[in-house]
Design a protein around this motif. Structure first.
Motif, PDB file in Angstrom:
ATOM      1  N   LEU A  75     -67.035 -76.559 -49.294  1.00  0.00           N
ATOM      2  CA  LEU A  75     -67.612 -77.638 -50.104  1.00  0.00           C
ATOM      3  C   LEU A  75     -68.688 -78.352 -49.305  1.00  0.00           C
ATOM      4  O   LEU A  75     -68.520 -78.603 -48.113  1.00  0.00           O
ATOM      5  N   ILE A  76     -69.783 -78.703 -49.994  1.00  0.00           N
ATOM      6  CA  ILE A  76     -70.765 -79.614 -49.413  1.00  0.00           C
ATOM      7  C   ILE A  76     -70.612 -80.928 -50.168  1.00  0.00           C
ATOM      8  O   ILE A  76     -70.551 -80.937 -51.397  1.00  0.00           O
ATOM      9  N   ARG A  77     -70.511 -82.023 -49.449  1.00  0.00           N
ATOM     10  CA  ARG A  77     -70.328 -83.347 -50.050  1.00  0.00           C
ATOM     11  C   ARG A  77     -71.345 -84.307 -49.476  1.00  0.00           C
ATOM     12  O   ARG A  77     -71.800 -84.131 -48.343  1.00  0.00           O
ATOM     13  N   GLU A  78     -71.670 -85.350 -50.251  1.00  0.00           N
ATOM     14  CA  GLU A  78     -72.578 -86.376 -49.719  1.00  0.00           C
ATOM     15  C   GLU A  78     -71.907 -87.081 -48.538  1.00  0.00           C
ATOM     16  O   GLU A  78     -72.529 -87.332 -47.530  1.00  0.00           O
ATOM     17  N   GLN A  79     -70.625 -87.416 -48.703  1.00  0.00           N
ATOM     18  CA  GLN A  79     -69.841 -87.998 -47.611  1.00  0.00           C
ATOM     19  C   GLN A  79     -68.517 -87.267 -47.507  1.00  0.00           C
ATOM     20  O   GLN A  79     -67.990 -86.810 -48.512  1.00  0.00           O
ATOM     21  N   VAL A  80     -67.995 -87.201 -46.306  1.00  0.00           N
ATOM     22  CA  VAL A  80     -66.693 -86.563 -46.099  1.00  0.00           C
ATOM     23  C   VAL A  80     -65.782 -87.586 -45.440  1.00  0.00           C
ATOM     24  O   VAL A  80     -66.168 -88.222 -44.469  1.00  0.00           O
ATOM     25  N   ASP A  81     -64.588 -87.780 -46.016  1.00  0.00           N
ATOM     26  CA  ASP A  81     -63.601 -88.626 -45.330  1.00  0.00           C
ATOM     27  C   ASP A  81     -62.322 -87.817 -45.110  1.00  0.00           C
ATOM     28  O   ASP A  81     -62.155 -86.746 -45.682  1.00  0.00           O
ATOM     29  N   SER A  82     -61.449 -88.364 -44.283  1.00  0.00           N
ATOM     30  CA  SER A  82     -60.292 -87.567 -43.854  1.00  0.00           C
ATOM     31  C   SER A  82     -59.343 -87.277 -45.019  1.00  0.00           C
ATOM     32  O   SER A  82     -58.729 -86.220 -45.072  1.00  0.00           O
ATOM     33  N   MET A  83     -59.251 -88.210 -45.961  1.00  0.00           N
ATOM     34  CA  MET A  83     -58.376 -88.010 -47.126  1.00  0.00           C
ATOM     35  C   MET A  83     -58.871 -86.815 -47.954  1.00  0.00           C
ATOM     36  O   MET A  83     -58.102 -85.924 -48.319  1.00  0.00           O
ATOM     37  N   MET A  84     -60.182 -86.824 -48.241  1.00  0.00           N
ATOM     38  CA  MET A  84     -60.754 -85.732 -49.031  1.00  0.00           C
ATOM     39  C   MET A  84     -60.602 -84.414 -48.287  1.00  0.00           C
ATOM     40  O   MET A  84     -60.279 -83.382 -48.871  1.00  0.00           O
ATOM     41  N   LEU A  85     -60.818 -84.454 -46.971  1.00  0.00           N
ATOM     42  CA  LEU A  85     -60.718 -83.249 -46.163  1.00  0.00           C
ATOM     43  C   LEU A  85     -59.305 -82.668 -46.241  1.00  0.00           C
ATOM     44  O   LEU A  85     -59.130 -81.468 -46.458  1.00  0.00           O
ATOM     45  N   SER A  86     -58.282 -83.532 -46.122  1.00  0.00           N
ATOM     46  CA  SER A  86     -56.917 -82.989 -46.149  1.00  0.00           C
ATOM     47  C   SER A  86     -56.573 -82.469 -47.543  1.00  0.00           C
ATOM     48  O   SER A  86     -55.923 -81.442 -47.678  1.00  0.00           O
ATOM     49  N   ASP A  87     -57.032 -83.159 -48.611  1.00  0.00           N
ATOM     50  CA  ASP A  87     -56.815 -82.650 -49.979  1.00  0.00           C
ATOM     51  C   ASP A  87     -57.491 -81.289 -50.154  1.00  0.00           C
ATOM     52  O   ASP A  87     -56.924 -80.372 -50.751  1.00  0.00           O
ATOM     53  N   ALA A  88     -58.708 -81.181 -49.645  1.00  0.00           N
ATOM     54  CA  ALA A  88     -59.479 -79.941 -49.789  1.00  0.00           C
ATOM     55  C   ALA A  88     -58.776 -78.793 -49.069  1.00  0.00           C
ATOM     56  O   ALA A  88     -58.616 -77.699 -49.623  1.00  0.00           O
ATOM     57  N   LEU A  89     -58.341 -79.047 -47.845  1.00  0.00           N
ATOM     58  CA  LEU A  89     -57.690 -77.990 -47.069  1.00  0.00           C
ATOM     59  C   LEU A  89     -56.382 -77.564 -47.728  1.00  0.00           C
ATOM     60  O   LEU A  89     -56.047 -76.385 -47.755  1.00  0.00           O
ATOM     61  N   ARG A  90     -55.668 -78.542 -48.301  1.00  0.00           N
ATOM     62  CA  ARG A  90     -54.429 -78.216 -49.025  1.00  0.00           C
ATOM     63  C   ARG A  90     -54.715 -77.325 -50.225  1.00  0.00           C
ATOM     64  O   ARG A  90     -53.927 -76.452 -50.561  1.00  0.00           O
ATOM     65  N   ALA A  91     -55.865 -77.558 -50.871  1.00  0.00           N
ATOM     66  CA  ALA A  91     -56.222 -76.762 -52.055  1.00  0.00           C
ATOM     67  C   ALA A  91     -56.682 -75.357 -51.682  1.00  0.00           C
ATOM     68  O   ALA A  91     -56.845 -74.509 -52.551  1.00  0.00           O
ATOM     69  N   GLY A  92     -56.911 -75.127 -50.384  1.00  0.00           N
ATOM     70  CA  GLY A  92     -57.350 -73.792 -49.976  1.00  0.00           C
ATOM     71  C   GLY A  92     -58.827 -73.724 -49.634  1.00  0.00           C
ATOM     72  O   GLY A  92     -59.370 -72.637 -49.407  1.00  0.00           O
TER      73      GLY A  92
END
Length: 125
Positions: A75-92
């Motif tokens: 994923l490319i995002r305008e901003q990355v935070d740790s919460m989004m990162l952990s959700d993303a990694l959990r989703a695969g």
């Protein structure tokens, strides 16, 4: 294999394709991408731009983790935070990159390609 980008915004897609490298391809929807992946199952990297919402991005990544385990979803995002990162990694999702980091990376690669012309030295510090 080349990176395959999905971006709803054609201008942003042009910029991101340049950042990803000359052999990147882009599609304007996940449905279009899925038709392409059916025809060309060997692709190994899919990049989802910020214009693709988090929910559809995560849903796509979760499905690909089951259907195409060898496919990396980034994923490319305008901003990355740790919460989004952990959700993303959990989703695969394999990785989440801030758009600004992509620009920095691209500038660095350009600098490495032509140090003389730009007058910068790229040797060890």
């Amino acid at each position: 294999a080349m990176p395959v980008l999905v971006d709803l915004d054609p201008h942003s897609a042009d910029v991101l394709v340049r950042a990803l490298g000359s052999n990147a391809m882009s599609f304007s929807s996940i449905a279009e991408l899925e038709r392409y992946l059916t025809a060309f199952p060997a692709e190994s990297v899919v990049v989802l731009a910020p214009s693709i919402g988090l929910a559809p991005s995560f849903e796509f990544a979760e499905r690909m983790r089951v259907e195409r385990p060898t496919l990396s979803v980034i994923l490319i995002r305008e901003q990355v935070d740790s919460m989004m990162l952990s959700d993303a990694l959990r989703a695969g999702v394999r990785d989440v990159v801030a758009r600004s980091d992509l620009d920095v990376r691209r500038a660095h690669e350009r600098r490495a390609e032509s140090p003389g012309r730009l007058g910068w030295s790229c040797g060890p510090a």
